[in-house]
Motif scaffolding. Structure first.
Motif, mmCIF file in Angstrom:
data_model
loop_
_atom_site.group_PDB
_atom_site.id
_atom_site.type_symbol
_atom_site.label_atom_id
_atom_site.label_comp_id
_atom_site.label_asym_id
_atom_site.label_seq_id
_atom_site.Cartn_x
_atom_site.Cartn_y
_atom_site.Cartn_z
ATOM 1 N N LYS A 124 1.095 -1.304 0.132
ATOM 2 C CA LYS A 124 0.064 -0.077 -0.039
ATOM 3 C C LYS A 124 0.735 1.103 -0.002
ATOM 4 O O LYS A 124 0.706 2.268 -0.953
ATOM 5 C CB LYS A 124 -0.959 0.084 1.227
ATOM 6 N N THR A 125 2.026 1.364 0.805
ATOM 7 C CA THR A 125 2.764 2.360 0.937
ATOM 8 C C THR A 125 3.661 2.640 -0.327
ATOM 9 O O THR A 125 4.030 3.880 -0.644
ATOM 10 C CB THR A 125 3.802 2.301 2.229
ATOM 11 N N GLU A 126 3.811 1.721 -1.189
ATOM 12 C CA GLU A 126 4.365 1.934 -2.509
ATOM 13 C C GLU A 126 3.498 2.513 -3.475
ATOM 14 O O GLU A 126 3.960 2.995 -4.459
ATOM 15 C CB GLU A 126 4.849 0.815 -2.922
ATOM 16 N N GLN A 127 2.285 2.671 -3.191
ATOM 17 C CA GLN A 127 1.296 3.445 -4.179
ATOM 18 C C GLN A 127 1.546 4.923 -3.932
ATOM 19 O O GLN A 127 1.790 5.360 -2.696
ATOM 20 C CB GLN A 127 -0.247 2.941 -3.832
ATOM 21 N N LYS A 128 1.186 5.653 -4.746
ATOM 22 C CA LYS A 128 1.108 7.010 -4.785
ATOM 23 C C LYS A 128 0.496 7.711 -3.528
ATOM 24 O O LYS A 128 -0.796 7.563 -3.439
ATOM 25 C CB LYS A 128 1.112 7.879 -6.063
ATOM 26 N N GLY A 129 1.150 8.433 -2.645
ATOM 27 C CA GLY A 129 0.850 9.349 -1.627
ATOM 28 C C GLY A 129 0.419 8.810 -0.568
ATOM 29 O O GLY A 129 -0.018 9.409 0.344
ATOM 30 N N TYR A 130 0.423 7.494 -0.296
ATOM 31 C CA TYR A 130 0.315 6.675 1.020
ATOM 32 C C TYR A 130 1.560 6.695 1.804
ATOM 33 O O TYR A 130 2.777 6.560 1.538
ATOM 34 C CB TYR A 130 -0.205 5.189 0.891
#
Length: 154
Positions: free
Chosen positions: A92-98
């Motif tokens: 999830k943190t590799e997604q943009k903005g998380y």
């Protein structure tokens, strides 16, 4: 029972999901936390080698700390979670903005735990909107109190 809160996190981020994690602490840190010598406002969580670490949790040592221990108030603390949860959070943190943000410290079954949130940063206009809502709620409460206290007289 809550020990410390990160109220800044709720103002600066949209909270998507919450997770509970254990923290690896030293003995003097546990004693200092029980005495209330803890600050979480600048805390954040990083991922390194498939593990989670909490940075910015400040635990001030007690004056009565042992002589053979050299306390470091800003030591990086390792977080303990199930491997599947960590993998999911990394994805999830590799997604943009998380990002991962600590929300609060609390006791659970005699152990110190931290609530970690998967969060997305707020834009400036969202923060202004939050402030407006908070002020309106405060004003509404003030008006209601005033209306109740100056109600009809017999």
């Amino acid at each position: 029972m809550s020990i410390a809160e990160n109220r800044k996190a709720l103002f600066n981020y949209h909270i998507e999901e919450r997770f509970e994690a254990g923290i690896v602490l030293e003995g003097w840190e546990v004693k200092a936390i029980r005495d209330g010598q803890v600050q979480l406002t600048d805390g954040y969580v990083i991922v390194k080698n498939g593990e989670l670490f909490l940075i910015g949790l400040r635990i001030n040592a007690l004056r009565s700390a042992s002589t053979h221990v050299s306390p470091d108030a800003d030591r990086i603390k390792k977080l303990l979670m199930h491997r599947q949860e960590i993998r999911r959070l990394i994805g999830k943190t590799e997604q943009k903005g998380y990002t991962l943000v600590p929300l609060n410290l609390h006791y659970k079954a005699g152990r110190v735990k931290v609530d970690v949130a998967l969060a997305k940063g707020k834009a400036e206009h969202d923060k202004r909107h939050t402030v407006k809502e908070r002020e309106w709620e405060r004003e509404k409460g003030r008006l209601m109190r005033h209306k109740v206290s100056s109600g009809p007289k017999d």
